[in-house]
Write an enzyme that holds these catalytic residues in place. Structure first.
Site, PDB file in Angstrom:
ATOM      1  N   TRP A  99       0.837  -1.210   0.000  1.00 54.63           N
ATOM      2  CA  TRP A  99       0.000   0.000   0.000  1.00 54.63           C
ATOM      3  C   TRP A  99       0.860   1.243   0.000  1.00 54.63           C
ATOM      4  O   TRP A  99       0.537   2.229  -0.679  1.00 54.63           O
ATOM      5  CB  TRP A  99      -0.992  -0.017   1.165  1.00 54.63           C
ATOM      6  CG  TRP A  99      -1.964  -1.151   1.054  1.00 54.63           C
ATOM      7  CD1 TRP A  99      -2.107  -2.189   1.930  1.00 54.63           C
ATOM      8  CD2 TRP A  99      -2.920  -1.385  -0.001  1.00 54.63           C
ATOM      9  NE1 TRP A  99      -3.086  -3.040   1.480  1.00 54.63           N
ATOM     10  CE2 TRP A  99      -3.603  -2.579   0.301  1.00 54.63           C
ATOM     11  CE3 TRP A  99      -3.250  -0.706  -1.170  1.00 54.63           C
ATOM     12  CZ2 TRP A  99      -4.612  -3.109  -0.510  1.00 54.63           C
ATOM     13  CZ3 TRP A  99      -4.255  -1.235  -1.988  1.00 54.63           C
ATOM     14  CH2 TRP A  99      -4.916  -2.419  -1.659  1.00 54.63           C
ATOM     15  N   ASP A 166      -1.984   6.830   6.137  1.00 56.23           N
ATOM     16  CA  ASP A 166      -3.011   5.904   5.667  1.00 56.23           C
ATOM     17  C   ASP A 166      -3.322   4.989   6.855  1.00 56.23           C
ATOM     18  O   ASP A 166      -2.506   4.161   7.241  1.00 56.23           O
ATOM     19  CB  ASP A 166      -2.468   5.110   4.473  1.00 56.23           C
ATOM     20  CG  ASP A 166      -3.422   4.000   4.013  1.00 56.23           C
ATOM     21  OD1 ASP A 166      -4.490   3.815   4.620  1.00 56.23           O
ATOM     22  OD2 ASP A 166      -3.070   3.316   3.024  1.00 56.23           O
ATOM     23  N   LYS A 190     -12.334  -1.774   6.549  1.00 57.46           N
ATOM     24  CA  LYS A 190     -11.599  -2.705   7.387  1.00 57.46           C
ATOM     25  C   LYS A 190     -12.112  -2.640   8.825  1.00 57.46           C
ATOM     26  O   LYS A 190     -12.316  -3.658   9.462  1.00 57.46           O
ATOM     27  CB  LYS A 190     -10.099  -2.388   7.367  1.00 57.46           C
ATOM     28  CG  LYS A 190      -9.507  -2.161   5.966  1.00 57.46           C
ATOM     29  CD  LYS A 190      -9.081  -3.422   5.274  1.00 57.46           C
ATOM     30  CE  LYS A 190      -8.716  -3.308   3.804  1.00 57.46           C
ATOM     31  NZ  LYS A 190      -7.837  -2.257   3.357  1.00 57.46           N
TER      32      LYS A 190
END
Ligand SMILES: *Cc1c(COP(=O)(O)O)cnc(C)c1O
Length: 357
Positions: A99, A166, A190
């Site tokens: 990511w 993030d 999530k």
């Protein structure tokens, strides 16, 4: 059979939130209409939006000078929205996995990117530490929890430049000192709600400093000026997010959540470290409370597929590891009860009895 949902994302949600969502799909607020068929410009929905923001602010202790946005596009869209809005000359990124790399790739379209630390040398099994943060950066970007590798920052780092994070996969799992950040973003799917809504927490004074022209939808200031309703927001996902936050508040908020998350992680890591069949993949001091990654120990490697089947037969869902790490990943997000972790531990112990003499 009872299912134990260890999916990495989208992932488990509180049962209450799902039930309230189901009700609102049929009849929203007794209006005779479904939440799916109303305007976002109604008083009823504006209340949902405002309540979701107020709960988020309260639960995470977000100071007034920070604005909250609920947008579409996923965390991946923020990978370019962030540099579009903030990168004038040079940004720093810490590379802790897939990511981070995707975020780096997008940022390079807008200016110079310096990777100031990386854990790629050991397949991202640890969080880099002890690096110097240059002071000439427009911002420093980190990924607070690395969903694929199961590593996580345990504290909010100090940065001399604007810190951007993030937090897709650990938002609301532990208290965060929001004041240390300029911007925090993540997909909700999530730990905070269903897929389709992305949160952004941004301190307004960091905006408006780049010289480039911004497309209207990219400019955070337009979303802020319109209470996050610059265009049609993801109405239903925001409703479910609000229900998820209500649940989180009802159990005692983020400190209680962190306690429960620690208890779940201690239980599972304890078993991984004790059971001769398994080994954890992440450096111990950086182990994620959210995504717990482990593989079969060296002498038992040919048992991996069999363990997956065995666990599946006991109701375990989503424990196959990401292809980049292999083995197993048990995502223990906020809504996962400790009973599910205990069920997985029982499974590991039973499998041990079958295979270790
Ligand atoms: C899942 C994930 C993403 C991607 O989110 P999308 O909403 O699918 O774009 C980004 N960063 C992290 C840390 C993630 O876990």
């Amino acid at each position: 059979m009872k299912k134990h949902n260890f999916n990495a994302g989208p992932s488990i949600l509180p049962r209450e939130a799902i039930e309230n969502a189901a009700k609102a799909v049929l009849d929203f607020n007794g209006s005779g209409l479904s939440i799916l068929e109303i305007s976002h410009r109604t008083k009823d929905f504006e209340e949902v939006n405002d309540e979701a923001m107020a709960l988020f602010r309260e639960l995470l202790n977000i100071p007034d000078e920070y604005k909250i946005l609920f947008l579409g596009g996923g965390a991946s869209t923020q990978f370019f929205h962030v540099p579009y809005n903030l990168l004038e000359k040079k940004a720093g990124y810490v590379n802790t996995g897939v990511w981070s790399k995707k975020a780096i790739k997008e940022a390079k379209l807008f200016g110079e990117v310096e990777v100031i630390a990386s854990s790629e040398d050991k397949n991202f099994t640890y969080i880099p530490k002890g690096y110097k943060i240059p002071t000439d950066l427009d911002y420093l970007h980190i990924t607070s929890n690395n969903t694929i590798y199961g590593t996580e920052y345990k504290t909010d780092i100090d940065s001399p430049v604007t810190l951007v994070a993030d937090m897709s996969s650990d938002i609301l799992s532990r208290p965060v000192d929001v004041k240390k950040y300029g911007l925090i973003y993540g997909g909700a799917q999530k730990n905070m709600g269903p897929a389709g809504v992305t949160f952004v927490i941004v301190r307004e004074d960091i905006l408006g400093k780049v010289s480039r022209q911004l497309p209207s939808m990219v400019d955070y200031r337009n979303h802020i000026a319109n209470n996050s309703m610059f265009n049609t927001p993801p109405v239903f996902p925001i409703f479910v997010l609000k229900e998820t936050l209500k649940w989180l508040k009802s159990i005692g908020g983020v400190p209680e959540m962190q306690k429960r998350n620690k208890a779940k992680a201690d239980l599972l890591y304890g078993e991984i470290d004790r059971n001769p069949l398994f080994v954890g993949t992440a450096a111990k001091e950086d182990r994620s409370l959210m995504n717990i990654c482990f593989v079969m120990a060296e002498p038992y490697q040919d048992l991996a597929a069999e363990f997956l089947e065995f666990a599946k037969g006991k109701g375990m869902v989503g424990i196959k590891g990401h292809r980049l790490v292999g083995g197993f990943r048990a995502s223990c997000y906020n809504a996962l009860p400790i009973e599910s972790v205990q069920a997985l531990v029982d499974c590991m112990q039973e499998f041990e009895k079958m295979h270790v003499k």
